[in-house]
Design a protein around this motif. Structure first.
Motif, PDB file in Angstrom:
ATOM      1  N   GLU A   1      33.188  90.685  11.614  1.00  0.00           N
ATOM      2  CA  GLU A   1      33.170  90.612  10.147  1.00  0.00           C
ATOM      3  C   GLU A   1      32.923  92.011   9.586  1.00  0.00           C
ATOM      4  O   GLU A   1      31.807  92.530   9.646  1.00  0.00           O
ATOM      5  CB  GLU A   1      32.092  89.636   9.678  1.00  0.00           C
ATOM      6  N   ASP A   2      33.960  92.613   9.031  1.00  0.00           N
ATOM      7  CA  ASP A   2      33.909  94.036   8.709  1.00  0.00           C
ATOM      8  C   ASP A   2      33.086  94.374   7.469  1.00  0.00           C
ATOM      9  O   ASP A   2      32.798  95.540   7.225  1.00  0.00           O
ATOM     10  CB  ASP A   2      35.320  94.613   8.577  1.00  0.00           C
ATOM     11  N   LEU A   3      32.686  93.391   6.685  1.00  0.00           N
ATOM     12  CA  LEU A   3      31.931  93.671   5.461  1.00  0.00           C
ATOM     13  C   LEU A   3      30.441  93.349   5.591  1.00  0.00           C
ATOM     14  O   LEU A   3      29.703  93.435   4.601  1.00  0.00           O
ATOM     15  CB  LEU A   3      32.526  92.892   4.280  1.00  0.00           C
ATOM     16  N   LYS A   4      29.991  92.987   6.786  1.00  0.00           N
ATOM     17  CA  LYS A   4      28.570  92.675   6.943  1.00  0.00           C
ATOM     18  C   LYS A   4      27.758  93.957   6.811  1.00  0.00           C
ATOM     19  O   LYS A   4      28.102  94.999   7.396  1.00  0.00           O
ATOM     20  CB  LYS A   4      28.301  92.017   8.296  1.00  0.00           C
ATOM     21  N   PRO A   5      26.685  93.906   6.056  1.00  0.00           N
ATOM     22  CA  PRO A   5      25.841  95.104   5.926  1.00  0.00           C
ATOM     23  C   PRO A   5      24.989  95.308   7.170  1.00  0.00           C
ATOM     24  O   PRO A   5      24.962  94.469   8.075  1.00  0.00           O
ATOM     25  CB  PRO A   5      24.970  94.768   4.709  1.00  0.00           C
ATOM     26  N   GLY A   6      24.268  96.433   7.208  1.00  0.00           N
ATOM     27  CA  GLY A   6      23.360  96.697   8.317  1.00  0.00           C
ATOM     28  C   GLY A   6      23.971  97.563   9.380  1.00  0.00           C
ATOM     29  O   GLY A   6      25.025  98.190   9.191  1.00  0.00           O
ATOM     30  N   PRO A   7      23.338  97.613  10.549  1.00  0.00           N
ATOM     31  CA  PRO A   7      23.850  98.460  11.641  1.00  0.00           C
ATOM     32  C   PRO A   7      25.222  97.998  12.116  1.00  0.00           C
ATOM     33  O   PRO A   7      25.661  96.886  11.831  1.00  0.00           O
ATOM     34  CB  PRO A   7      22.782  98.292  12.731  1.00  0.00           C
ATOM     35  N   ALA A   8      25.876  98.857  12.887  1.00  0.00           N
ATOM     36  CA  ALA A   8      27.242  98.573  13.340  1.00  0.00           C
ATOM     37  C   ALA A   8      27.322  97.286  14.153  1.00  0.00           C
ATOM     38  O   ALA A   8      28.338  96.587  14.127  1.00  0.00           O
ATOM     39  CB  ALA A   8      27.767  99.749  14.168  1.00  0.00           C
ATOM     40  N   SER A   9      26.258  96.953  14.872  1.00  0.00           N
ATOM     41  CA  SER A   9      26.279  95.740  15.690  1.00  0.00           C
ATOM     42  C   SER A   9      26.567  94.498  14.851  1.00  0.00           C
ATOM     43  O   SER A   9      27.239  93.567  15.318  1.00  0.00           O
ATOM     44  CB  SER A   9      24.949  95.565  16.420  1.00  0.00           C
ATOM     45  N   GLU A  10      26.086  94.471  13.602  1.00  0.00           N
ATOM     46  CA  GLU A  10      26.278  93.304  12.745  1.00  0.00           C
ATOM     47  C   GLU A  10      27.753  92.990  12.509  1.00  0.00           C
ATOM     48  O   GLU A  10      28.112  91.850  12.242  1.00  0.00           O
ATOM     49  CB  GLU A  10      25.580  93.520  11.391  1.00  0.00           C
ATOM     50  N   ARG A  11      28.585  93.984  12.613  1.00  0.00           N
ATOM     51  CA  ARG A  11      30.016  93.796  12.361  1.00  0.00           C
ATOM     52  C   ARG A  11      30.820  93.577  13.649  1.00  0.00           C
ATOM     53  O   ARG A  11      32.054  93.534  13.602  1.00  0.00           O
ATOM     54  CB  ARG A  11      30.559  95.007  11.601  1.00  0.00           C
TER      55      ARG A  11
END
Length: 823
Positions: free
Chosen positions: A321-331
């Motif tokens: 999910e490319d629009l999730k905020p936070g660190p890169a792992s979240e995406r």
């Protein structure tokens, strides 16, 4: 030619990808989290096909997205749906909770399996004390609403917690909840016990490893062989952290007197990529974690303390999910990229239909072909004679990205036209399984300078995607909601759920209550229409929004009893009892009268009597109104003035008429006269020019016509004649159906349809006998063929060259051959 090549290389990509990665389909007991915080996801219908082919039968959503629930109708997939944290206060009100269930569960549950509602997510580990106090009352109230509607045995109610609710987690047998959360958790457990619903935990061994990579053994968190750790109290051995976490939760519940509540893992997963400081976030570790986890689920294993209870897990997540905020792992938790290709191989082989890889390399615009060829063949050195050797999978991915980009370049090279600053509105219908994401549509409409959009619902994904844009929305209340909207409490709750959360960042100026009700056959619906409009308006007044959002409904021209001459227009006598009070409402509420007007229908029904130029805004002698002596040179203006005359006959000259729908189909069935691409181009192109000139009708020359064109996209799932599926200005892939002066940009969207060869232009050297309605630039086509030749000669597998050669030769020789897009 471009589309044809795209189809060929789509097939090649499929062959290459499958040639060394086919694995058995695993019949999974696993669930999957289907998050949608992204601007590049496939449509829900495609996702339904993907999950069906994977044999995944359980899906967890974070909302109650009606598009998703509708797309999965009559499937075997069971849904957990979510009530976001922002709804908790409203859900403590029994009437609002029941209304939410009536709007978001009842309409779908007969055809889509819904087994659970999660009320909030990780509330207790947040900082909002007020939200914590709302949690249990909201759960109880939603459960009560389900009981009232006879659904409590079918749909259970729970909430999801993070492992941060534990005060102690090791050894597992000594697990306890945080003392400061005991006042919330104990009554929640009592609720679960009474309601027979599970306790959900979001458990991520990745976090433990990331925070202490030197102390936490990697094999232990990845389900790899290891010596394990022993619980000194029970002497049980734990060889993975997830099982230890689950048993720690069971022990914590037991310490509160509960052994009667089941623990389910609502989220667990491992990211394939992360920031430099996120230890362990690698593709290899993600593949090991999720692959090993799926095998344990398939074996129906229980934990050491509960060996007879198979672990129940929802993996996070289906897509990156490319629009999730936070660190890169979240995406980067997805098992799949949004284009439908697996991020890594864990034994899942599914099919995302008609989905094209949408990433493309940057190109050297001075010499794009040379740059693309060079990058296509770039790989690890070491091949025979120093030639670069590329694996079949890598080659496939590179080829596909390159040809996708080349196709986009070829398509755009001769179609760029000036951007028109439009006063036009557009109807954004979504009865299709191949539409781009709302975020992409927002970019497209922004690049077109279209500032007004009409929806047929209040889709939260669309309204969120257009946040902070300059686009003004009309949202719709479907006909099926009319009865509910006559209830003031339900109407106000609908506004609170569907307008209030969005209006601070997305412009919403109008709500249409129903569509073409008065020309339908349902007398009861007709009687609901005005009361529903009045009640929705009253709800807006109560919430201080009635000056910002107006209320109306859309009618077909079938409400007219007489339409010619325009000055003698009247409404049908049998509808007068409904229309007159509706006009009184419009007058008091200062809202417009909406009409869906289609000159196409008049021409289709009487092509011998209705001049085509007259309906297409082409030069013609026009028709004269004998009463006013006004000349009408197009039918749409005559229809608008006939509506004005009809209102005047009822004593109203104070209500504005707006055209909520008009358009012309580019294709139709054989008996649909006039449904051609050329006529659609003329109708909509001429209409846009009149709108740009701010013209009024002959009877109202000082009032510029106000029009919403139907429609933005072709919609492939619309029922009825073929014309119904071909009103779009754009194909779903973002290319214009015809050129009417619109040049917009649908980012990262690649053409995904392949026309028959007789719709394409081939160079004369290949086929001198093929004639075409429209030709593309032969120079561009020749470049494409040269590129194919280069790829063929550098392909590393002889069989690939043979397949490409044979098929490429075949489609040139046989103009009727046609390869559907397979991906």
């Amino acid at each position: 030619m471009a589309s044809k090549l795209h189809s060929i290389f789509s097939m090649l990509l499929l062959l290459l990808t499958l040639s060394d990665s086919i694995v058995p389909i695993v019949s999974l007991g696993v669930g999957i989290n289907y998050g949608q915080i992204a601007n590049n996801l496939p449509s829900p219908s495609r996702v339904a096909n993907l999950l069906g082919s994977l044999n995944i039968s359980r899906v967890k959503l974070y909302d109650a997205d009606p598009n998703v629930l509708s797309a999965f109708a009559n499937s075997n997939i069971d849904f957990v749906i979510g009530l976001g944290n922002e709804y908790l206060l409203n859900m403590t009100d029994p009437l609002k909770a029941q209304n939410w269930v009536e709007l978001n569960v009842q309409p779908f549950i007969t055809h889509t399996k819904i087994s659970c509602i999660t009320v909030g997510n990780e509330i207790l580990t947040g900082n909002d004390t007020q939200l914590k106090s709302y949690l249990l009352p909201a759960m109880q109230t939603v459960y009560g609403a389900l009981q009232n509607l006879g659904l409590s045995k079918q749909v259970y109610v729970t909430t999801a917690h993070s492992l941060g609710i534990l005060g102690n987690s090791f050894p597992p047998s000594s697990g306890t909840f945080r003392p400061d959360l005991a006042e919330y958790i104990e009554p929640i457990l009592n609720f679960h016990s009474l309601a027979n619903s599970p306790f959900l935990i979001n458990a991520y061994p990745f976090f433990a490893y990331k925070d202490n990579p030197g102390q936490v053994p990697l094999d232990y968190v990845l389900f790899q062989p290891n010596s394990g750790t022993i619980d000194p109290v029970t002497n049980l051995t734990y060889n993975n952290m997830l099982y230890a976490q689950i048993d720690a939760v069971y022990s914590s519940m037991k310490a509160m007197g509960h052994t009667d509540v089941e623990v389910k893992i609502s989220e667990t997963g491992w990211p394939s990529k992360g920031d430099p400081d996120e230890a362990g976030a690698t593709l290899q570790n993600a593949e090991l974690y999720n692959g090993n986890l799926l095998r344990l689920i398939e074996e129906r294993q229980g934990t050491p303390a509960n060996p007879s209870v198979p672990i129940d897990v929802y993996v996070f997540a289906l897509f990156n999910e490319d629009l999730k905020p936070g660190p890169a792992s979240e995406r980067n938790y997805g098992l799949y990229y949004p284009n439908g290709t697996p991020v890594y191989n864990i034994g899942l082989q599914g099919n995302l239909p008609q989905m094209i890889i949408n990433s493309a390399p940057k190109i050297n615009v001075r010499n794009p072909v040379q740059h693309l060829v060079r990058n296509a063949l770039r790989g690890d050195r070491g091949g025979r004679n120093g030639v670069e050797s590329v694996s079949s999978k890598a080659m496939a991915s590179k080829l596909h990205s390159i040809f996708s980009m080349l196709l986009l370049l070829l398509t755009l090279s001769d179609s760029i036209v000036p951007i028109v600053s439009l006063g036009v509105g557009i109807n954004y219908g979504q009865i299709a399984n191949n539409l781009p994401s709302p975020s992409r549509v927002a970019n497209l409409l922004g690049s077109l300078n279209i500032s007004r959009v009409k929806l047929y619902d209040a889709d939260p994904n669309v309204l969120s995607a257009f946040a902070n844009s300059n686009i003004d929305f009309i949202i719709g209340l479907g006909n099926e909601y009319l009865l509910n909207m006559t209830d003031p409490l339900k109407a106000q709750n609908w506004i609170e759920l569907n307008v209030q959360p969005f209006i601070s960042h997305t412009k919403i100026s109008c709500i249409t209550v129903g569509n073409e009700i008065l020309t339908g056959n349902d007398t009861q619906l007709k009687s609901y229409l005005l009361p529903a409009m009045q009640t929705v308006y009253g709800a807006l007044q109560n919430l201080g929004l009635s000056k910002q959002v107006y209320v109306t409904t859309a009618h077909s021209l079938g409400i007219l009893g007489n339409s010619f001459p325009p000055s003698s227009g009247t409404f049908r006598p049998d509808l007068a009892e409904y229309i007159e009070p509706i006009l009184n409402f419009h007058s008091l509420a200062n809202s417009p009268f909406l009409i869906n007007a289609y000159p196409f229908f008049a021409y289709k029904d009487n092509p011998g009597q209705v001049p085509l130029d007259y309906v297409l805004f082409q030069p013609n002698s026009g028709t004269i109104d004998p009463v006013t002596n006004l000349t009408y040179n197009n039918m749409l203006y005559a229809q608008i003035d006939a509506v004005y005359s009809s209102m005047k006959a009822m004593g109203h000259t104070d209500v504005e008429v707006k055209i909520s729908e008009t358009g012309w189909p580019s294709k139709g069935d054989p008996d649909e006269a006039g449904a051609t691409l050329q006529n659609a181009e003329l109708y909509n192109g001429n209409l846009l020019r009149l709108i740009e000139e701010r013209q009024g009708t002959p009877a109202n020359p000082s009032v510029p016509i106000d029009v919403y064109v139907f429609a933005l996209f072709n919609e492939d799932l619309k029922p009825g004649p073929a014309s119904e599926r071909n009103y779009g200005l754009y194909y779903p892939n973002g290319t214009p159906v015809y050129n009417i002066g619109l040049q917009g940009n649908l980012p990262q969207m690649i053409i995904n349809s392949a026309p028959k060869i007789n719709d394409l232009a081939l160079p004369e050297a290949f086929n001198s006998e093929v004639s075409h309605r429209e030709s593309v630039n032969h120079g561009r086509t020749f470049i494409t063929v040269i590129l194919c030749y280069v790829m063929l000669n550098f392909a590393s597998h002889q069989w690939i060259r043979e397949i490409m050669y044979l098929y490429f030769t075949g489609f040139i020789i046989d103009e009727n051959n046609y390869l559907p897009n397979l991906l």
